[in-house]
Motif scaffolding. Structure first.
Motif, PDB file in Angstrom:
ATOM      1  N   GLU A 184       2.474  24.002  28.159  1.00 26.60           N
ATOM      2  CA  GLU A 184       3.912  23.705  28.147  1.00 26.60           C
ATOM      3  C   GLU A 184       4.637  24.605  27.142  1.00 26.60           C
ATOM      4  OE1 GLU A 184       3.679  18.894  29.245  1.00 26.60           O
ATOM      5  OE2 GLU A 184       3.835  19.556  27.166  1.00 26.60           O
ATOM      6  N   GLN A 185       4.035  24.719  25.967  1.00 22.50           N
ATOM      7  CA  GLN A 185       4.669  25.491  24.902  1.00 22.50           C
ATOM      8  C   GLN A 185       4.828  26.967  25.314  1.00 22.50           C
ATOM      9  OE1 GLN A 185       2.408  25.232  21.269  1.00 22.50           O
ATOM     10  NE2 GLN A 185       4.214  25.649  19.984  1.00 22.50           N
ATOM     11  N   PRO A 240       0.435  20.510  13.413  1.00 23.81           N
ATOM     12  CA  PRO A 240       0.512  21.553  14.448  1.00 23.81           C
ATOM     13  C   PRO A 240       0.840  20.920  15.808  1.00 23.81           C
ATOM     14  CG  PRO A 240      -1.503  21.747  13.153  1.00 23.81           C
ATOM     15  CD  PRO A 240      -0.862  20.460  12.748  1.00 23.81           C
ATOM     16  N   ASN A 241       1.536  21.659  16.639  1.00 26.54           N
ATOM     17  CA  ASN A 241       2.028  21.131  17.915  1.00 26.54           C
ATOM     18  C   ASN A 241       0.927  20.484  18.746  1.00 26.54           C
ATOM     19  OD1 ASN A 241       4.099  20.658  19.780  1.00 26.54           O
ATOM     20  ND2 ASN A 241       3.604  22.534  20.936  1.00 26.54           N
ATOM     21  N   THR A 242      -0.234  21.133  18.825  1.00 27.80           N
ATOM     22  CA  THR A 242      -1.289  20.617  19.711  1.00 27.80           C
ATOM     23  C   THR A 242      -1.969  19.382  19.146  1.00 27.80           C
ATOM     24  OG1 THR A 242      -2.800  22.186  18.667  1.00 27.80           O
ATOM     25  CG2 THR A 242      -1.855  22.816  20.809  1.00 27.80           C
ATOM     26  N   GLU A 261       4.075  12.605  22.961  1.00 28.04           N
ATOM     27  CA  GLU A 261       5.524  12.393  23.092  1.00 28.04           C
ATOM     28  C   GLU A 261       6.314  13.003  21.935  1.00 28.04           C
ATOM     29  OE1 GLU A 261       3.224  10.107  22.594  1.00 28.04           O
ATOM     30  OE2 GLU A 261       3.951   8.370  21.475  1.00 28.04           O
ATOM     31  N   TYR A 262       5.615  13.686  21.002  1.00 27.72           N
ATOM     32  CA  TYR A 262       6.315  14.337  19.886  1.00 27.72           C
ATOM     33  C   TYR A 262       6.047  15.842  19.844  1.00 27.72           C
ATOM     34  CZ  TYR A 262       7.249   9.612  18.307  1.00 27.72           C
ATOM     35  OH  TYR A 262       7.683   8.320  18.246  1.00 27.72           O
ATOM     36  N   THR A 263       5.606  16.427  20.967  1.00 25.30           N
ATOM     37  CA  THR A 263       5.394  17.884  20.962  1.00 25.30           C
ATOM     38  C   THR A 263       6.746  18.596  20.946  1.00 25.30           C
ATOM     39  OG1 THR A 263       5.408  18.009  23.362  1.00 25.30           O
ATOM     40  CG2 THR A 263       3.268  17.643  22.297  1.00 25.30           C
ATOM     41  N   ASP A 264       6.705  19.899  20.674  1.00 21.85           N
ATOM     42  CA  ASP A 264       7.947  20.673  20.643  1.00 21.85           C
ATOM     43  C   ASP A 264       8.711  20.567  21.952  1.00 21.85           C
ATOM     44  OD1 ASP A 264       7.630  21.479  18.043  1.00 21.85           O
ATOM     45  OD2 ASP A 264       6.524  23.309  18.566  1.00 21.85           O
ATOM     46  N   ALA A 290       8.899  17.978  23.820  1.00 27.88           N
ATOM     47  CA  ALA A 290       9.518  16.656  23.957  1.00 27.88           C
ATOM     48  C   ALA A 290      10.629  16.415  22.938  1.00 27.88           C
ATOM     49  CB  ALA A 290       8.437  15.580  23.816  1.00 27.88           C
ATOM     50  N   LEU A 291      10.610  17.145  21.821  1.00 25.24           N
ATOM     51  CA  LEU A 291      11.502  16.782  20.708  1.00 25.24           C
ATOM     52  C   LEU A 291      13.001  16.843  21.015  1.00 25.24           C
ATOM     53  CD1 LEU A 291       9.658  18.188  17.552  1.00 25.24           C
ATOM     54  CD2 LEU A 291      10.140  15.791  18.100  1.00 25.24           C
ATOM     55  N   PRO A 292      13.497  17.879  21.720  1.00 26.96           N
ATOM     56  CA  PRO A 292      14.955  17.921  21.921  1.00 26.96           C
ATOM     57  C   PRO A 292      15.486  16.673  22.636  1.00 26.96           C
ATOM     58  CG  PRO A 292      13.940  20.016  22.527  1.00 26.96           C
ATOM     59  CD  PRO A 292      12.821  19.058  22.278  1.00 26.96           C
ATOM     60  N   ARG A 293      14.755  16.248  23.668  1.00 28.97           N
ATOM     61  CA  ARG A 293      15.182  15.061  24.412  1.00 28.97           C
ATOM     62  C   ARG A 293      15.101  13.817  23.534  1.00 28.97           C
ATOM     63  NH1 ARG A 293      17.784  12.421  27.234  1.00 28.97           N
ATOM     64  NH2 ARG A 293      17.049  10.996  28.854  1.00 28.97           N
ATOM     65  N   LEU A 294      14.058  13.751  22.718  1.00 28.88           N
ATOM     66  CA  LEU A 294      13.883  12.622  21.809  1.00 28.88           C
ATOM     67  C   LEU A 294      15.043  12.579  20.811  1.00 28.88           C
ATOM     68  CD1 LEU A 294      11.537  10.601  21.673  1.00 28.88           C
ATOM     69  CD2 LEU A 294      10.554  11.971  19.845  1.00 28.88           C
ATOM     70  N   ALA A 295      15.423  13.744  20.315  1.00 27.27           N
ATOM     71  CA  ALA A 295      16.532  13.807  19.366  1.00 27.27           C
ATOM     72  C   ALA A 295      17.831  13.352  20.038  1.00 27.27           C
ATOM     73  CB  ALA A 295      16.681  15.234  18.831  1.00 27.27           C
ATOM     74  N   GLN A 296      18.032  13.804  21.275  1.00 26.19           N
ATOM     75  CA  GLN A 296      19.256  13.402  21.976  1.00 26.19           C
ATOM     76  C   GLN A 296      19.335  11.885  22.085  1.00 26.19           C
ATOM     77  OE1 GLN A 296      19.405  14.498  26.134  1.00 26.19           O
ATOM     78  NE2 GLN A 296      21.585  14.019  26.342  1.00 26.19           N
TER      79      GLN A 296
END
Lengths: 678, 678
Positions: free
Chosen positions: A149-150, A394-396, A401-404, A406-412
């Protein structure tokens, strides 16, 4: 039901004749459709349908103009309407008609995703776990998906999500264009959008105007969307071929008997008991005042829908025939694989894992699943606490649900300004603490930790009164401040989330290692065997990813009575009682004389749909919208486990009633022009 | 579980070794008990125990003094306490200690029945139905029972009730002396009587002081009761033989698999869903004010107890082992009867009847069962309407609950002065109307009749506001006025009861003719076969009639952990949180230093009990009370379907904690003297 289930379980070779299947766009049975319906679904048709179909956070939708106009259901935007409401005013009740583009308020937590491409990465995932087994394979698989994904996001600039198909038979990367600025254009009053309410939900004949309109924005302007569906307002004919492009949420047609028995014995009964009680608390709460009724309307509607679904799912699993067919299919596949010594007995492995799952279920549900802490403030606290901890890794190595990615949506979702009502927070939190004590028992360590010298009511009241997490600025400060800000925070909800984080993670780790890991390994084996024995002309279970299915406009026979596939407006007026949920809004009563009472209202079709398909366009062979999916009939609910060709029906709003409403009731002239009317 | 079930189902020949069985007093296995425990239970012992044991309207109790003093559970008098309370004062919360015999208030709807004699009338019933079949036999059987009861009452002056034992294998007349003037003497506060509340209900170890005292009166004076149980306050030893004399309510150990599947698939899930929601409404209602909390406490406690029971019953039926054992037992008996051509296939007859029952279940439940009309006012209206109609018919032609034998008790219940709270009536009635619409659907004729132009809330509010049936004088006038008064009444609840009477009776008639009649005929056949094959050394299912069972003081092993059979007072103080339901009342906290913290509190025994046994005396071999039954452990709930010798335990209050409470907390000196203390 039995025949359809068997057909499916034994390899779906008969499925095509039954209009069954939620097909991925890369494997659509166009030849079968051509032979049966004479419709030519070529790659241009598929590409345009794919680029015109939208995944919302909770539903499907579609573009209906080149300027980002989106058609979906009213119930898909109900949370947005509630978020734009206050104690004193409810857009759910009043509806909303934009006066122009400057008057389209943002749905703060909504996004619109459009699938751009799909890549089969099965080989890469297989390679990553080669030589590993059990928990190690499970961890390595997740790390591989995160890495894929990354890299994808870095290379394409698109949103990339891994998708597990066929219970692990295939892994894909799906790449989306994401619109994270989605605004409200139009919604009718709930009284007409959900006419019939819970009593009529999943029923047909039906008279619910369950539509609404949104608009995708980019850089503050309406998005340019050259791919969209035109609307054929005259609607379809009976017997005409119909297509549904959308994002069915979840089916379990390929699950094993052991997994279904786990659902039947634990998940569904426990859910129903707890949420039937919450329904009672909501209803009684809503009687307290008009403001309380407004506050609770949206969560109550959502809950009642869930109760009807889970109730019928449990009915389906309780009957003997479904599970018996499942056993037969498992025996048949096992027999075909008898010569393969490496195959082992994956069904036995799954049964063993579900036995462990039974013992972990309640602590998992109440702690890691937060079933004991049902409140928006706690959900914020959990996210803030974990995001701070996980972002330091580290991302992996993070929880998925907290990977890079996923984070923008989580922040929103975490930082959006939405109302949080303390009185409702109190209700749901005290309820869930009390039920946690009931189900885990007063002597469970976490229960003793929280309730040894306190009652659920008192603890909830104190937490809700003292937390500042309802304020988006506080959440922003904790999100931006990360681990240091969390450690320094005295907010009682943050302290609670910290206090239960270790026991929650512990039960999750046990679940992942002892349940998820062996089930995933065994499921991959079964999937490979199924491909080997039955070939690839099959469709995967629904995973809230893009699918296309076909069918036709048709009613069905209920206890010897033929149900016609269309309803008309006149009957809605005849059915009205003047009281919710059978009340026709004043806006309609005022113009009653001008309405064409013969306007078609709802449509029944044979398409194979499930929750998540809500808001899907019903499309004709020319790629025009001829209806708006919003529900299935009562028999469609058990479609989660198997498709019943005789009685499973999808239900759509007819486009003619949408036009009638836009023209004569809501006077939405700009929208009509944008849709090309007149 | 499986072994015990099989033992029972295959003829109960092993039951004696398992301390299993709810034996009628005419068939008690005294020899087995003597052999196993060395206790000599002779006819004098049995006669005294029988005459000292009481059936309350909802529980068991026993005489503990020669002046009519009655010992039973707190939860057995909770409804009486609620009836003696008001919005502003709750005896449930405060408890009650009489200051003397002039200060003993009457429990307006309570009675105390003492069994005087039993007569086997199987031959007379068999004769009455000879040559008849189906509905005709069913009607004739009921007429015969009514005739027998009527003649018995005329001849003896006692209350006579027919009893069906062994699913129709035997019919008896039981003759009772009835005390219809029962008064309240003493009750602790609910906080200590139900310490642990719903979380600890059906749990052990346990610290609930679930006792209370009543007194039977005759002609305004304390009744003379020369037969009573003395109390051995030191309590029993572990391993000592224990006897429980009481009225177990209902078991279904002899039911067929088809009948249990009907429970599993329809009755239990539907009940749980509806009452979980009602629980939520009650809880939320109680948060509205202190008065609301007082009003709802007793119905909520009762409901939560029911939810726990039904939940565990459903769990028991959901497991495969119980139903599999049932099938095996049915096959075994069928095989033994293979040579008897007249025997037919009664199991198939019952399966066929339960198939019909499935289709009748919902309308029966909501209409005839009044599940759609849950309110005291409606129950009064239904009784008044039907009593007026039925009293106009010959005794043998009436619905069985309105025969001359039944009328005095019906009148007592209908005309008693008890509080009716309109706000609670509104809640339960609107809830049940709404659920009737949900389950029968908005298009059911009765639903359309009532709700075509109304909402459940509005209809309920109007009915409750306008009915006068909460006033006992109004009920008296309608009861005395009979059919003419009912016909002339404009009371909206009476009109409602009249409006739905015909459809309710219609579904009842269908149920009786198409379900009850064939099941009764088939059950009688199976019972006769069971006697023929397995002999008569068996016990019948519980029927809320007098039974005696034996066992011993013992804990059990739970997941490898030994549970000791006694608890002590000290642990209750350690467990207290200060909040309900783990709050120790002020009356106890004030005298805390004077209490002996080592006082035994509760006892676990192996006796085979079930709901209805609440309040039963736990008796030693010398006929002395050594405990007060009030509950079973969690494993006891599935005892409804079969006895699990390893884990099924009864729970009793230890007499030492009762004495400690009477002496040091409640200073009930007169009661203590009456009990012979000091």
């Amino acid at each position: 039901m039995r025949l359809a289930m068997l057909a499916l379980l034994l390899g779906a070779s008969l499925a095509a004749s039954a209009d069954e299947g939620m097909w991925t766009f890369d494997n659509f049975p166009a030849a079968t459709v051509e032979a049966k319906y004479g419709a030519n679904i070529d790659s241009a048709w598929l590409d345009r349908a794919r680029r015109s179909t939208i995944r919302l956070s909770n539903c499907t939708a579609s573009f209906v103009s080149p300027e980002g106009l989106i058609l979906t259901n009213h119930h898909c935007v109900e949370a947005c309407l509630a978020n734009l409401s206050t104690r004193d005013m409810s857009l759910v009740q009043t509806g909303f008609v934009s006066r122009g583009r400057s008057d389209e308020p943002r749905c703060a937590t909504q996004v619109a995703d459009v699938l751009q491409s799909m890549e089969n990465v099965t080989g890469k995932v297989t390679q990553a776990i080669t030589g590993l087994d059990g928990p190690a394979a499970n961890d390595a698989r997740k790390e591989a998906l995160t890495r894929l994904e990354q890299a994808c996001e870095k290379n394409t600039g698109l949103k990339c999500e891994s998708v597990t198909l066929y219970q692990g038979g295939q892994y894909f990367l799906y790449r989306y264009k994401r619109y994270d600025d989605v605004r409200l254009v139009l919604a009718p009053e709930a009284d007409i959008a959900a006419f019939g309410g819970d009593p009529d939900n999943f029923q047909f004949p039906r008279w619910s105007l369950d539509f609404s309109m949104l608009r995708a924005y980019e850089k503050g302007k309406p998005a340019k969307t050259p791919d969209y569906f035109p609307i054929r307002f005259a609607g379809p004919e009976a017997g005409e071929p119909m297509f549904v492009s959308g994002h069915p949420g979840a089916t379990e047609r390929l699950d094993t008997r052991a997994e279904l028995e786990f659902q039947r014995d634990l998940v569904l009964p426990n859910w129903l008991l707890r949420y039937a009680e919450l329904r009672g608390r909501y209803i009684q709460f809503g009687k307290g005042s008009e403001a309380a009724a407004r506050i609770v309307e949206e969560p109550l509607n959502s809950l009642e829908n869930g109760i009807k679904v889970q109730r019928k799912l449990l009915d389906a699993l309780r009957g003997d025939s479904l599970l018996a067919a499942k056993s037969e299919a498992e025996q048949a596949l096992r027999a075909k694989m008898a010569g393969d010594t490496a195959f082992g007995d994956p069904w036995a492995d799954i049964t063993k894992a579900t036995t462990i799952e039974r013992s972990l279920y309640l602590p998992y549900l109440f702690l890691e699943g937060a079933g004991g802490f049902n409140s928006a403030s706690f959900r914020y606290a959990r996210t803030l606490v974990r995001a701070a901890a996980e972002r330091g890794k580290p991302n992996t190595e993070r929880l998925r649900e907290y990977t890079d990615t996923a984070l923008p949506r989580l922040a929103q979702r975490t930082l959006a300004t939405v109302p949080v009502y303390p009185e409702l927070e109190n209700l749901t939190l005290s309820f869930s603490l009390e039920r946690m004590r009931e189900w885990l028992g007063p002597d469970h360590p976490v229960v003793r930790l929280l309730l040894a010298k306190d009652s659920p009511d008192r603890l909830a009241a104190r937490l809700i009164a003292d937390t500042k997490l309802a304020d988006p600025a506080t959440r922003r400060q904790l999100w931006d401040g990360g681990a240091a800000a969390i450690a320094a925070s005295g907010d009682p909800m943050i302290r609670l989330a910290l206090a239960i984080d270790e026991p929650s993670r512990a039960v999750r780790k046990r679940y992942e290692d002892e349940v998820e890991a062996p089930i995933t390994t065994a499921s991959e084996k079964i999937a490979a065997a199924r491909f080997k024995v039955y070939g690839t002309n099959v469709y995967p279970d629904a995973t809230f990813t893009l699918r296309l299915n076909y069918g036709t406009v048709a009613g069905w026979n209920e206890d010897g009575r033929d149900i016609p596939p269309f309803t008309q407006l006149a009957t809605a007026f005849g059915r009205a009682t003047g009281s919710e949920p059978f009340r026709i809004p004043d806006s309609w009563l005022r113009v009653r004389d001008s309405l064409d009472m013969q306007t078609p209202f709802c449509i029944s079709t044979t398409n194979d749909i499930v929750g998540g398909n809500s808001g899907s366009p019903l499309i004709d062979a020319q790629g025009r919208i001829v209806g708006l999916l919003f529900d299935g009939n009562i028999h469609s609910i058990s479609g989660r486990y198997g498709f019943d060709v005789a009685q499973n029906r999808a239900i759509a709003v007819h486009p003619a009633i949408i036009r009638e409403a836009l023209q004569k009731v809501y006077h939405a002239d700009a929208v009509l022009r944008e849709l090309g009317v007149r």
